[in-house]
Design a protein around this motif. Structure first.
Motif, PDB file in Angstrom:
ATOM      1  N   VAL A 260       0.840  -1.201   0.000  1.00 15.62           N
ATOM      2  CA  VAL A 260       0.000   0.000   0.000  1.00 15.62           C
ATOM      3  C   VAL A 260       0.875   1.251   0.000  1.00 15.62           C
ATOM      4  CG1 VAL A 260      -1.684   1.333   1.337  1.00 15.62           C
ATOM      5  CG2 VAL A 260      -1.954  -1.147   1.081  1.00 15.62           C
ATOM      6  N   ASP A 261       1.938   1.241   0.798  1.00 12.62           N
ATOM      7  CA  ASP A 261       2.854   2.390   0.833  1.00 12.62           C
ATOM      8  C   ASP A 261       3.519   2.590  -0.528  1.00 12.62           C
ATOM      9  OD1 ASP A 261       2.189   2.671   3.494  1.00 12.62           O
ATOM     10  OD2 ASP A 261       4.026   1.718   4.247  1.00 12.62           O
ATOM     11  N   ASP A 262       3.875   1.484  -1.179  1.00 16.71           N
ATOM     12  CA  ASP A 262       4.482   1.588  -2.513  1.00 16.71           C
ATOM     13  C   ASP A 262       3.502   2.181  -3.520  1.00 16.71           C
ATOM     14  OD1 ASP A 262       6.822   0.472  -1.564  1.00 16.71           O
ATOM     15  OD2 ASP A 262       6.423  -1.535  -2.364  1.00 16.71           O
ATOM     16  N   ALA A 263       2.246   1.774  -3.419  1.00 19.07           N
ATOM     17  CA  ALA A 263       1.234   2.296  -4.334  1.00 19.07           C
ATOM     18  C   ALA A 263       1.040   3.793  -4.132  1.00 19.07           C
ATOM     19  CB  ALA A 263      -0.078   1.553  -4.141  1.00 19.07           C
ATOM     20  N   VAL A 281     -11.618 -11.607   7.917  1.00 14.96           N
ATOM     21  CA  VAL A 281     -10.189 -11.293   7.759  1.00 14.96           C
ATOM     22  C   VAL A 281     -10.030  -9.883   7.203  1.00 14.96           C
ATOM     23  CG1 VAL A 281      -8.013 -11.985   6.686  1.00 14.96           C
ATOM     24  CG2 VAL A 281      -9.635 -13.733   7.456  1.00 14.96           C
ATOM     25  N   ASP A 282     -10.857  -9.529   6.222  1.00 12.38           N
ATOM     26  CA  ASP A 282     -10.791  -8.185   5.650  1.00 12.38           C
ATOM     27  C   ASP A 282     -11.059  -7.115   6.707  1.00 12.38           C
ATOM     28  OD1 ASP A 282     -10.190  -9.013   3.061  1.00 12.38           O
ATOM     29  OD2 ASP A 282     -12.286  -9.101   2.439  1.00 12.38           O
ATOM     30  N   LEU A 283     -12.027  -7.372   7.582  1.00 15.83           N
ATOM     31  CA  LEU A 283     -12.350  -6.396   8.622  1.00 15.83           C
ATOM     32  C   LEU A 283     -11.165  -6.192   9.573  1.00 15.83           C
ATOM     33  CD1 LEU A 283     -16.005  -7.523   9.387  1.00 15.83           C
ATOM     34  CD2 LEU A 283     -15.325  -5.344   8.372  1.00 15.83           C
ATOM     35  N   LYS A 284     -10.503  -7.283   9.935  1.00 10.42           N
ATOM     36  CA  LYS A 284      -9.332  -7.148  10.804  1.00 10.42           C
ATOM     37  C   LYS A 284      -8.194  -6.429  10.071  1.00 10.42           C
ATOM     38  CE  LYS A 284      -5.923  -9.565  13.629  1.00 10.42           C
ATOM     39  NZ  LYS A 284      -5.480 -10.810  14.282  1.00 10.42           N
ATOM     40  N   MET A 285      -7.945  -6.812   8.821  1.00 12.00           N
ATOM     41  CA  MET A 285      -6.880  -6.173   8.057  1.00 12.00           C
ATOM     42  C   MET A 285      -7.154  -4.681   7.890  1.00 12.00           C
ATOM     43  SD  MET A 285      -5.380  -7.164   4.296  1.00 12.00           S
ATOM     44  CE  MET A 285      -4.353  -8.490   4.943  1.00 12.00           C
ATOM     45  N   ALA A 286      -8.407  -4.333   7.659  1.00  9.34           N
ATOM     46  CA  ALA A 286      -8.765  -2.922   7.485  1.00  9.34           C
ATOM     47  C   ALA A 286      -8.493  -2.119   8.747  1.00  9.34           C
ATOM     48  CB  ALA A 286     -10.236  -2.805   7.104  1.00  9.34           C
ATOM     49  N   SER A 287      -8.577  -2.757   9.908  1.00 11.96           N
ATOM     50  CA  SER A 287      -8.343  -2.048  11.171  1.00 11.96           C
ATOM     51  C   SER A 287      -6.867  -1.860  11.475  1.00 11.96           C
ATOM     52  CB  SER A 287      -9.012  -2.811  12.325  1.00 11.96           C
ATOM     53  OG  SER A 287      -8.288  -3.995  12.637  1.00 11.96           O
ATOM     54  N   ARG A 288      -5.994  -2.539  10.729  1.00  6.84           N
ATOM     55  CA  ARG A 288      -4.569  -2.561  11.069  1.00  6.84           C
ATOM     56  C   ARG A 288      -3.663  -1.983   9.984  1.00  6.84           C
ATOM     57  NH1 ARG A 288      -3.300  -6.547  15.065  1.00  6.84           N
ATOM     58  NH2 ARG A 288      -1.416  -7.144  13.932  1.00  6.84           N
ATOM     59  N   VAL A 289      -4.092  -2.017   8.737  1.00  7.89           N
ATOM     60  CA  VAL A 289      -3.261  -1.526   7.636  1.00  7.89           C
ATOM     61  C   VAL A 289      -3.733  -0.129   7.237  1.00  7.89           C
ATOM     62  CG1 VAL A 289      -2.496  -1.916   5.271  1.00  7.89           C
ATOM     63  CG2 VAL A 289      -2.821  -3.862   6.826  1.00  7.89           C
ATOM     64  N   ARG A 290      -2.795   0.800   7.172  1.00 10.35           N
ATOM     65  CA  ARG A 290      -3.111   2.182   6.862  1.00 10.35           C
ATOM     66  C   ARG A 290      -3.094   2.411   5.349  1.00 10.35           C
ATOM     67  NH1 ARG A 290       1.105   1.784   9.912  1.00 10.35           N
ATOM     68  NH2 ARG A 290       2.427   2.592   8.232  1.00 10.35           N
ATOM     69  N   GLY A 291      -3.955   3.319   4.907  1.00  9.42           N
ATOM     70  CA  GLY A 291      -3.860   3.801   3.537  1.00  9.42           C
ATOM     71  C   GLY A 291      -4.733   3.086   2.528  1.00  9.42           C
ATOM     72  N   PRO A 305     -25.279  -5.354   1.306  1.00  9.79           N
ATOM     73  CA  PRO A 305     -25.864  -4.199   0.609  1.00  9.79           C
ATOM     74  C   PRO A 305     -25.168  -2.879   0.907  1.00  9.79           C
ATOM     75  CG  PRO A 305     -27.553  -5.510   1.703  1.00  9.79           C
ATOM     76  CD  PRO A 305     -26.233  -5.994   2.201  1.00  9.79           C
ATOM     77  N   ALA A 306     -24.428  -2.821   2.016  1.00 10.85           N
ATOM     78  CA  ALA A 306     -23.707  -1.595   2.375  1.00 10.85           C
ATOM     79  C   ALA A 306     -22.356  -1.973   2.940  1.00 10.85           C
ATOM     80  CB  ALA A 306     -24.501  -0.784   3.405  1.00 10.85           C
ATOM     81  N   PRO A 307     -21.351  -1.136   2.730  1.00 15.45           N
ATOM     82  CA  PRO A 307     -20.024  -1.443   3.276  1.00 15.45           C
ATOM     83  C   PRO A 307     -19.968  -1.213   4.776  1.00 15.45           C
ATOM     84  CG  PRO A 307     -19.991   0.674   2.169  1.00 15.45           C
ATOM     85  CD  PRO A 307     -21.355   0.104   1.940  1.00 15.45           C
ATOM     86  N   THR A 308     -19.046  -1.906   5.422  1.00 14.95           N
ATOM     87  CA  THR A 308     -18.700  -1.614   6.804  1.00 14.95           C
ATOM     88  C   THR A 308     -17.553  -0.620   6.799  1.00 14.95           C
ATOM     89  OG1 THR A 308     -19.365  -3.836   7.529  1.00 14.95           O
ATOM     90  CG2 THR A 308     -17.885  -2.597   8.975  1.00 14.95           C
ATOM     91  N   ILE A 309     -17.682   0.445   7.561  1.00 13.04           N
ATOM     92  CA  ILE A 309     -16.646   1.488   7.616  1.00 13.04           C
ATOM     93  C   ILE A 309     -15.767   1.215   8.840  1.00 13.04           C
ATOM     94  CG2 ILE A 309     -16.172   3.951   7.736  1.00 13.04           C
ATOM     95  CD1 ILE A 309     -18.934   4.435   6.501  1.00 13.04           C
ATOM     96  N   VAL A 310     -14.497   0.915   8.583  1.00 13.33           N
ATOM     97  CA  VAL A 310     -13.584   0.474   9.638  1.00 13.33           C
ATOM     98  C   VAL A 310     -12.548   1.561   9.914  1.00 13.33           C
ATOM     99  CG1 VAL A 310     -11.937  -1.303  10.331  1.00 13.33           C
ATOM    100  CG2 VAL A 310     -13.897  -1.915   8.888  1.00 13.33           C
ATOM    101  N   PRO A 311     -12.471   2.067  11.149  1.00 10.30           N
ATOM    102  CA  PRO A 311     -11.414   3.038  11.488  1.00 10.30           C
ATOM    103  C   PRO A 311     -10.078   2.338  11.695  1.00 10.30           C
ATOM    104  CG  PRO A 311     -12.788   2.603  13.402  1.00 10.30           C
ATOM    105  CD  PRO A 311     -13.399   1.834  12.263  1.00 10.30           C
ATOM    106  N   ASN A 312      -9.009   3.042  11.367  1.00  5.51           N
ATOM    107  CA  ASN A 312      -7.650   2.525  11.574  1.00  5.51           C
ATOM    108  C   ASN A 312      -6.721   3.703  11.805  1.00  5.51           C
ATOM    109  OD1 ASN A 312      -6.684   3.467   8.903  1.00  5.51           O
ATOM    110  ND2 ASN A 312      -8.026   1.856   8.109  1.00  5.51           N
ATOM    111  N   PRO A 313      -5.461   3.462  12.159  1.00  2.81           N
ATOM    112  CA  PRO A 313      -4.558   4.572  12.474  1.00  2.81           C
ATOM    113  C   PRO A 313      -4.378   5.590  11.347  1.00  2.81           C
ATOM    114  CG  PRO A 313      -3.644   2.519  13.275  1.00  2.81           C
ATOM    115  CD  PRO A 313      -4.842   2.148  12.459  1.00  2.81           C
ATOM    116  N   GLY A 314      -4.665   5.181  10.106  1.00  2.00           N
ATOM    117  CA  GLY A 314      -4.478   6.104   8.996  1.00  2.00           C
ATOM    118  C   GLY A 314      -5.744   6.780   8.512  1.00  2.00           C
TER     119      GLY A 314
END
Length: 573
Positions: A260-263, A281-291, A305-314
């Motif tokens: 993600v940083d490279d992108a 797994v996606d929900l956990k990854m979304a909470s830990r990976v920034r960007g 039908p709707a996305p889950t909005i996950v907060p993370n450090p970024g």
């Protein structure tokens, strides 16, 4: 829409109590409005996943059991039936309610008709793309496997269909069960210049080199968009290791962050992950990976039908999942301003075959690729008196049919069948054809086995699979649903610690003894030894069983007694 389609719409509308427009033109417009997704923003991503080689329209019943345990209890995607409808504010009895849930499935399936089919999906993709210039079509994997024609052509029918559909980028899972050489052949030849395979987490086993590009950078209406690939992390565990002997997988969270940083460093204003992790797994990854702006997920077949909005450090990450079997097209519209996402709109569009005319070019391709196999596919094996489906954490009626056939044909006390999530649905009174059976069983390692197993080993197997499903850490959830069990009764406490979830195992009313051996029939062995030993393909065994029966009564589901799940919205009452 032609007049035949129009008449079907009228029949559907009348059956559901809709007020009908008074003219053909107005009725045509009313049907079209169901797919009126108004454009938004300046970047659009279309998403399909887990099509499982279903080129023709099908019925597909959603689960009545999708348990969330611990922190996931009561959260999407672990909601079923009326609780699902309440959570997403979907009105009962509507087309959307039928597409998203199992509520009154037998009542509404004949009314709303079949879903999916690549010819109808192609029409919808073209419609959505027509007012979204530069929209990218992303395929989350599990596309080349799941039907007789895909098995017999080594995925070629789906490869050709994906190209014609206009897929831009994809990632992988069941594709790998054709073997790494076949996957690379398609990537380097068939897909050259058209479809790009991305997977940041597939590396060579010797030096750890990337097998595929970790991400691709595309420009959409002047906006640089990076699509990062995440193949199924546990492919060599859930499927035979020998099929990808030179590749390693894994979640690779640190490598994902680096990718993600490279992108971003390459100028990406939008970063999306095309994932086959499974939604937890996606929900956990979304909470830990920034960007990451959005994760477009697959593997667990959750139509959200709707996305889950996950907060993370970024910041925040949208997490979606677009169902399975070609039932849905996910449309994520993004408004990108000043180099970042400023707003979004998401629509999960059910693909109703009777509302979307077949695209002529795709229809012709499907007819052509199926032609050599039609006679075999159309063989009637038996007639089903009840609903046959697969989906749910513990069992389905088609799974039970397979279990019953294994025990009867192999004279086994117990049967195991894999907890696969793919497999189409048959309505009461319909014929069970060879095609329907292959929709449940068409894999490249289909051998039937008969094994002597101790009671202790049987419990160990059940505990291992149960931990794969209910481990409280999503990163350790390694497969599909619970192994389907025939003959054996047991209690399951999903929230119990590992090794203590399976209790009270009995066989014909008697406790299963740890030191005693039992005959167990199964299929889909993953070991090289089982491959070398050979064995009858499971579809031949089940077909023989069905031909002899001619008529199939509704199977009595062998379900475990569940503990600690009262009130859990992941199970219907």
């Amino acid at each position: 829409m032609n007049r035949r389609d129009f008449l079907h719409v009228l029949t559907t509308a009348a059956a559901t109590g809709m007020v009908l427009p008074s003219s053909f033109a107005r009725a045509q417009q009313a049907a079209a409005e169901f797919y009126d997704a108004t454009p938004f923003g300046n970047v659009s991503l279309l998403h399909i996943t887990d099509c499982h080689a279903q080129l023709k329209p099908i019925h597909f019943r959603e689960p009545s059991v999708n348990l969330g345990i611990g922190a996931m209890a009561g959260r999407a995607p672990h909601l079923v039936g009326a609780k699902f409808l309440d959570h997403f504010a979907v009105k009962a009895g509507t087309r959307e309610a039928h597409a998203y849930t199992c509520v009154d499935f037998e009542r509404w399936a004949p009314v709303y008709g079949k879903v999916g089919g690549f010819a109808h999906l192609a029409t919808l993709v073209k419609r959505v793309r027509a007012n979204r210039p530069g929209a990218l079509l992303l395929d989350g994997g599990d596309t080349w496997q799941g039907s007789g024609t895909a098995l017999w052509t080594k995925g070629q029918d789906m490869v050709d269909a994906a190209k014609l559909l206009g897929v831009d980028i994809m990632t992988l899972h069941w594709e790998c069960t054709y073997g790494q050489e076949r996957v690379q052949e398609i990537a380097e030849k068939d897909f050259a210049g058209s479809v790009e395979i991305v997977a940041q987490n597939i590396r060579t086993a010797d030096f750890g080199d990337a097998v595929f590009k970790p991400f691709t950078l595309r420009e959409v209406n002047g906006v640089k968009v990076a699509v990062v690939g995440q193949a199924f992390p546990y492919t060599p565990i859930a499927n035979p290791r020998y099929m990808v002997a030179d590749w390693t997988f894994g979640i690779r969270e640190e490598e994902m962050q680096a990718t993600v940083d490279d992108a971003r460093a390459a100028g990406a204003a939008v970063v999306v992950v095309l994932s086959h992790n499974g939604m937890d797994v996606d929900l956990k990854m979304a909470s830990r990976v920034r960007g990451i702006d959005a994760i477009l997920g697959g593997h667990t077949h959750d139509g959200m039908p709707a996305p889950t909005i996950v907060p993370n450090p970024g910041g925040k990450t949208l997490v979606t999942n677009a169902g399975s079997n070609g039932k849905f097209l996910g449309v994520l519209d993004l408004e990108v301003k000043d180099g970042k996402v400023a707003g979004f709109r998401y629509t999960l569009m059910p693909v109703f075959a009777n509302l979307l005319p077949a695209d002529p070019e795709m229809d012709a391709l499907i007819t052509k690729v199926r032609a050599p196999f039609e006679a075999k596919l159309n063989e009637t094996l038996a007639v089903s008196e009840g609903l046959l489906y697969r989906r749910g954490n513990f069992n389905g009626s088609f799974d039970q049919l397979i279990l019953d056939a294994l025990m009867a044909e192999k004279d086994a006390e117990i049967a195991f069948s894999p907890g696969f999530r793919w497999g189409t649905t048959i309505l009461p009174g319909q014929a069970i054809t060879m095609e329907n059976l292959l929709d449940q069983t068409a894999i490249t390692y289909p051998s039937v086995t008969l094994t002597r197993m101790s009671g202790e080993m049987i419990k160990t197997v059940l505990e291992d699979v149960c931990d794969n499903l209910f481990n409280p850490d999503p990163y350790y959830q390694q497969g599909g649903d619970m192994v389907r069990v025939g003959g054996l009764s047991y209690t399951c406490d999903p929230a119990a610690p590992a090794g203590r979830r399976i209790q009270d195992m009995t066989l014909r009313g008697q406790p299963v003894e740890a030191s005693k051996t039992y005959t167990v029939a199964g299929w889909a062995p993953v070991s090289e030894e089982a491959r070398d030993a050979g064995g009858e393909p499971v579809w031949d065994l089940v077909a023989r069983h069905l031909r002899a029966k001619k008529t199939v009564a509704p199977p009595a589901l062998n379900l475990p007694k569940l503990k600690g799940v009262d009130g859990n919205p992941g199970v219907t009452a």
